[in-house]
Design a protein around this motif. Structure first.
Motif: not given
Length: 206
Positions: A40-43, A182-187
């Protein structure tokens, strides 16, 4: 009240949020319930950095510089290891900025099978977590020769989003990964936001 802190373990550092603290009078012990908010912080931090970077995009004076800045945003800010910018020209998608895995200016016909072509036609973000199971995935070795492409590790997943201008898809931001995760929703959110910034910059130049 909830507070944020950093939790160190032997192998990893986590950003955590304290959800609840309880005390046991009998044992004089304390129980702390934590939530891992590292991602969450990274995003949040990446989102801030990307929005700040958008200023550089809107101040670009040339298309080549804009394309390169968008690719650099995908690698340097979003953290993708393989990134490409494609623009439609004469019923083809032309690669205008890349990591040079493919020949400079390489094109893919809009009649071909490819994830980037599908992204344009469907005008939506497409995530392929396992390219070996995707019939529309186009292995670069088939295009430029397996012997030459063997110098590069094969991608395992792909994420592509359209660049939309005036209601039409005019290009694609494409990223691939050699990782099995795989890529994430944030990505997906971040690359779609970059595509919006890209569209605004293109509108100013057009």
């Amino acid at each position: 009240d909830t507070t944020e802190d950093i939790l160190h373990t032997r192998f990893k550092k986590f950003r955590v949020k304290v959800l609840k603290t309880t005390f046991n009078d009998a044992t004089q012990g304390k129980t702390v319930i934590l939530e891992d908010i590292t991602e969450e912080i990274k995003f949040r931090d990446t989102l801030i950095a990307l929005n700040q970077y958008s200023k550089a995009l809107t101040e670009c004076d040339t298309l080549p510089a804009l394309f390169d800045l968008a690719r650099e945003a995908m690698t340097d800010i979003l953290g993708f290891d393989r990134a490409e910018v494609w623009i439609i020209e004469n019923n083809e998608l032309k690669q205008v900025s890349s990591d040079n895995r493919l020949p400079q200016g390489f094109t893919v016909s809009l009649d071909d099978r490819a994830i980037i072509v599908k992204t344009v036609k469907e005008m939506k973000t497409i995530h392929v977590p396992d390219v070996s199971k995707e019939p529309d995935y186009q292995y670069a070795g088939e295009i430029i020769g397996a012997e030459k492409y063997a110098l590069y590790e094969m991608s395992l997943s792909e994420l592509a989003t359209p660049i939309v201008l005036n209601g039409k898809a005019i290009g694609v931001l494409n990223v691939e990964s050699t990782l099995s995760t795989p890529f994430t929703e944030n990505d997906m959110v971040l690359i779609e936001l970059l595509a919006i910034h890209m569209s605004n910059a293109l509108m100013r130049l057009s």
